[in-house]
Design an enzyme around this catalytic site. Sequence first.
Site, PDB file in Angstrom:
ATOM      1  N   SER A 170     -34.427   0.023 -33.014  1.00 43.46           N
ATOM      2  CA  SER A 170     -34.337   1.057 -34.295  1.00 43.46           C
ATOM      3  C   SER A 170     -34.647   2.324 -33.708  1.00 43.46           C
ATOM      4  O   SER A 170     -34.321   3.525 -34.766  1.00 43.46           O
ATOM      5  CB  SER A 170     -35.776   0.503 -35.336  1.00 43.46           C
ATOM      6  OG  SER A 170     -36.696   0.519 -34.310  1.00 43.46           O
ATOM      7  N   ASP A 420     -46.864   3.747 -39.890  1.00 41.34           N
ATOM      8  CA  ASP A 420     -45.595   3.699 -38.713  1.00 41.34           C
ATOM      9  C   ASP A 420     -45.903   4.745 -37.980  1.00 41.34           C
ATOM     10  O   ASP A 420     -45.631   6.096 -38.090  1.00 41.34           O
ATOM     11  CB  ASP A 420     -44.303   3.678 -39.517  1.00 41.34           C
ATOM     12  CG  ASP A 420     -43.100   3.770 -38.431  1.00 41.34           C
ATOM     13  OD1 ASP A 420     -43.408   3.768 -37.387  1.00 41.34           O
ATOM     14  OD2 ASP A 420     -42.002   3.762 -39.190  1.00 41.34           O
ATOM     15  N   HIS A 423     -41.694   4.922 -35.365  1.00 41.85           N
ATOM     16  CA  HIS A 423     -40.393   6.100 -35.963  1.00 41.85           C
ATOM     17  C   HIS A 423     -40.703   7.271 -36.138  1.00 41.85           C
ATOM     18  O   HIS A 423     -41.947   7.684 -36.142  1.00 41.85           O
ATOM     19  CB  HIS A 423     -39.873   5.282 -36.745  1.00 41.85           C
ATOM     20  CG  HIS A 423     -39.432   3.746 -36.616  1.00 41.85           C
ATOM     21  ND1 HIS A 423     -40.245   2.752 -36.962  1.00 41.85           N
ATOM     22  CD2 HIS A 423     -38.295   3.196 -35.773  1.00 41.85           C
ATOM     23  CE1 HIS A 423     -39.644   1.715 -36.479  1.00 41.85           C
ATOM     24  NE2 HIS A 423     -38.812   1.941 -35.923  1.00 41.85           N
TER      25      HIS A 423
END
Length: 452
Positions: A170, A420, A423
């Site tokens: 990702s 998160d 990311h």
Amino acid sequence: MGSTTLTTPFKDQTHYSLAKKLLPWTIYAFFPIVIFRLYFYPLQLPQSSRDQFPNTTPIIITSSSTLSLAPPPRFSPPPQLSSHKEEERADETPCDYTSGKWVSDKLGALYNGTTCGTIKDGQNCINHGRPDFDYLYWKWKPKQCELPRFEPNTFLQLIRNKHIAFVGDSMARNQLESLLCMLSTASVPELVYKDGEENKFRRWYFPSHNANVSVYWSPFLVKGIEKSQLGPDYNKLYLDHVDERWAGDLDHINMIVLSIGHWFLHPAVYYEGDLVLGCHYCPGLNLTEIGFYDVLRKALRTTLKTIIERRGSNGNAIDVVVTTFSPSHFEGDWDKAGACPKKKPYNESEKQLEGMDAEMRKIEVEEVNATKDNAKQFAKFRLEALDVTKLSLMRPDGHPGPYMHPFPFANGVTDRVQNDCVHWCLPGPIDTWNEILLQVVKKWEGPSERGG
């Protein structure tokens, strides 16, 4: 009566006065002639004097009996580089983008959360209501040089008639979406391919430059079977074979950007052929725990070796970039309400690159350097590490945090909000990765960089 010559003191005085007036002008007129004579016909020094001044060059008589005048001797201090020469020397010295600091920048990002339609919802921090925007106003300042602002038209020109593919986990997708958003400020791409598996395989086309940009989901780069709710709760990795979902397209890829790391932390069993090498975090399987560092090294080595065998060794040009490990910034466990609440970058004294982050980066850089040494005979194979680990470590403020969800505090602050801290917000610090990528590609495309 004889003639008498009259002499008067006034006549002599007149000549004297005139001579007195002309003398300085005569000297002034004669002085340039002397300088001219000495300049072009310097006096020959005795031998002993010439020994003391070896730089004194005599007149040289050529075979055609013409005079070749050497420049006059000059006695100067040791030569120093002019500012122009210093600039040339600076251009010849590659910039170390890994060492520097984050400094405030009033310009901000090239794009926002609404100017391109490729941002994954979980990283679209602006659209999800993140109230602070200070994280957008920093730029990376290397110690030795300046990192130029991203130039979308320049990048598009460099990939004209080419296909650039981002392959990995990702983080590869995160970097791809950053690049697409910045390129979209100059030319809007067309989404020409999209699969039904959470958009893990997509391709965009820039008709203005006949360029393709793709993303391939491959969290290990090598062949792997991901854990699922219906199967075992661990991944299976086959370290001697690459993932053909991306490798099968190698003949149509001109530049490939690889990015792996975080998925190697998950439970897994490792294979080489039919042989089980061991596992990572696999209680109850009666297998040897071997961790994941050596596995990451094997996976990257197999990947680079395969790219060389399929593209580099047969004379087909390909450029390879390995984006190094990107640290997370959880304060607490990621699955137990761990958060990343900081609102500004770390400075040098606050955070050091160490532990797992340092080891993951070290392995990737070592494998890149080893492969470069082993592939020197392949003139059309170019490889570089995009070393972003340290500059990313210094940006705890650049993650979505709770804004991976839309407006997480719309109904007040709750006790538990998933964050998160892996990311990166788009726009955000990850845009810097592509600023450095542009500099790598510009260096590659300079004169005489590609042989063959």
